[in-house]
Design a protein around this motif. Structure first.
Motif, short mmCIF file in Angstrom:
data_model
loop_
_atom_site.label_atom_id
_atom_site.label_comp_id
_atom_site.label_asym_id
_atom_site.label_seq_id
_atom_site.Cartn_x
_atom_site.Cartn_y
_atom_site.Cartn_z
N LEU A 62 -7.41 -8.64 -0.18
CA LEU A 62 -6.92 -7.26 -0.30
C LEU A 62 -7.33 -6.63 -1.63
CD1 LEU A 62 -3.31 -7.65 1.18
CD2 LEU A 62 -5.30 -6.62 2.28
N HIS A 63 -7.37 -7.42 -2.68
CA HIS A 63 -7.71 -6.89 -4.00
C HIS A 63 -9.17 -6.44 -4.09
CE1 HIS A 63 -4.13 -9.21 -5.96
NE2 HIS A 63 -3.75 -8.15 -5.26
N ARG A 64 -9.99 -6.84 -3.13
CA ARG A 64 -11.39 -6.43 -3.14
C ARG A 64 -11.62 -5.13 -2.39
NH1 ARG A 64 -13.87 -12.42 -1.60
NH2 ARG A 64 -13.15 -13.48 -3.52
N MET A 65 -10.59 -4.63 -1.73
CA MET A 65 -10.71 -3.37 -0.99
C MET A 65 -10.25 -2.22 -1.87
SD MET A 65 -9.19 -4.63 2.70
CE MET A 65 -9.83 -6.10 3.50
N PRO A 66 -11.10 -1.25 -2.15
CA PRO A 66 -10.79 -0.20 -3.15
C PRO A 66 -9.49 0.54 -2.90
CG PRO A 66 -13.09 -0.13 -2.49
CD PRO A 66 -12.44 -1.11 -1.59
N LEU A 67 -9.29 1.07 -1.70
CA LEU A 67 -8.09 1.88 -1.44
C LEU A 67 -6.89 1.00 -1.09
CD1 LEU A 67 -6.78 4.65 -1.09
CD2 LEU A 67 -7.58 4.65 1.29
N VAL A 68 -7.13 -0.05 -0.32
CA VAL A 68 -6.04 -0.91 0.13
C VAL A 68 -5.37 -1.62 -1.03
CG1 VAL A 68 -5.47 -2.90 1.58
CG2 VAL A 68 -7.11 -1.20 2.39
N ARG A 69 -6.14 -2.06 -2.01
CA ARG A 69 -5.55 -2.82 -3.12
C ARG A 69 -4.59 -1.98 -3.94
NH1 ARG A 69 -11.02 -3.48 -6.83
NH2 ARG A 69 -11.21 -1.30 -7.48
N THR A 70 -4.87 -0.68 -4.08
CA THR A 70 -3.96 0.19 -4.83
C THR A 70 -2.63 0.34 -4.10
OG1 THR A 70 -5.84 1.41 -5.71
CG2 THR A 70 -3.69 2.47 -5.86
N VAL A 71 -2.70 0.56 -2.78
CA VAL A 71 -1.48 0.70 -2.00
C VAL A 71 -0.70 -0.61 -1.99
CG1 VAL A 71 -0.55 1.21 0.29
CG2 VAL A 71 -2.53 2.49 -0.58
N TYR A 72 -1.40 -1.73 -1.82
CA TYR A 72 -0.73 -3.03 -1.75
C TYR A 72 -0.05 -3.38 -3.07
CZ TYR A 72 -0.06 -8.06 -1.38
OH TYR A 72 0.49 -9.31 -1.40
N LYS A 73 -0.75 -3.19 -4.18
CA LYS A 73 -0.17 -3.52 -5.48
C LYS A 73 1.07 -2.67 -5.76
CE LYS A 73 -4.28 -5.21 -7.90
NZ LYS A 73 -5.23 -4.97 -9.03
N SER A 74 1.01 -1.40 -5.42
CA SER A 74 2.15 -0.51 -5.67
C SER A 74 3.35 -0.92 -4.82
CB SER A 74 1.78 0.94 -5.37
OG SER A 74 0.68 1.35 -6.18
N LEU A 75 3.12 -1.17 -3.53
CA LEU A 75 4.23 -1.56 -2.66
C LEU A 75 4.81 -2.92 -3.05
CD1 LEU A 75 2.85 -0.43 0.82
CD2 LEU A 75 4.63 0.66 -0.53
N LYS A 76 3.95 -3.85 -3.42
CA LYS A 76 4.45 -5.17 -3.80
C LYS A 76 5.29 -5.09 -5.07
CE LYS A 76 3.01 -9.88 -4.86
NZ LYS A 76 1.88 -10.82 -5.06
#
Length: 233
Positions: A99-113
């Motif tokens: 997930l951390h390698r995906m530009p848009l997904v990693r931002t959403v995932y880090k924020s939600l986590k």
């Protein structure tokens, strides 16, 4: 016979009875509606993925509201149990690395986590206390929710030597879902005994539903015994 001036008109009595009924029935009805709505939402997500041979509704021929939610709770608990051991942590770390390698997904995932870790972590102190600060001017007090100590760059740049900064959430009335994040010296905060739930009710009601307060009893002060110089006791 003259009318009794203290007698309440029938229309006023009916209106008061109606408002009392609304106060009793509305919260109960809304709570039931939200509860069953959440159960139906959980069932709509989980039930389609249950194999037909494992679905008890196919054998009992009756609908079982809440079955999907129960299965979801069990699965989430099992995932949490597996995620605590070495193999589970390895799988989670591998998935996060993808997930951390995906530009848009990693931002959403880090924020939600980060949000869920802050809110649900057992040892977190977020929104566990209420306090008062002088806002917007000296002598005027506002209710705030304590979220924790300031960290990182904010604490390094604003924190003076020996003065600890605390991050607080200042919520408006009557909808406390939006507000201001403020960083206040701990010495400027008056800590309260009320819980965040009681503070939220106080805000939503505009100060009408103030929680009961029982001052703590003062501890008795031990009086030292005076020695008698003659008897030595």
């Amino acid at each position: 016979m003259a009318d009794d001036p203290d007698r309440i008109p029938v229309a006023t009595q009916l209106r008061n009875n109606f408002l009392t009924g609304v106060i009793i029935c509305a919260p109960l009805a809304i709570t039931i509606w939200l509860t069953f709505g959440f159960i139906r939402w959980a069932d709509s997500w989980v039930k389609p993925y249950i194999p037909a041979r494992y679905n008890p509704e196919n054998y009992l021929n009756i609908a079982m509201p809440g079955l999907g939610m129960v299965i979801a709770v069990v699965l989430i608990t099992m995932i949490g149990f597996l995620g605590k051991n070495l193999i589970g942590r390895s799988i989670v770390s591998f998935g996060e690395s993808i997930l951390h390698r995906m530009p848009l997904v990693r931002t959403v995932y880090k924020s939600l986590k980060q949000i869920f870790e802050t809110v649900l972590k057992e040892q977190s102190t977020s929104f566990k206390k209420c306090g008062l600060i002088e806002f917007p001017s000296p002598g005027t007090w506002a209710l705030v929710f304590i979220s924790g100590n300031a960290k990182g760059e904010i604490a390094a740049r604003l924190g003076e030597e020996g003065e600890e900064l605390v991050s607080v959430f200042l919520a408006p009335t009557p909808v406390p879902t939006a507000g201001f994040l403020m960083f206040v010296p701990r010495s400027k905060i008056v800590m309260l005994d009320m819980t965040p739930e009681e503070g939220a009710r106080l805000l939503i009601s505009g100060g009408l539903l103030a929680p009961d307060y029982k001052p703590k009893a003062a501890q008795p002060v031990a009086v030292p015994q005076i020695l008698n110089p003659r008897s030595g006791t």
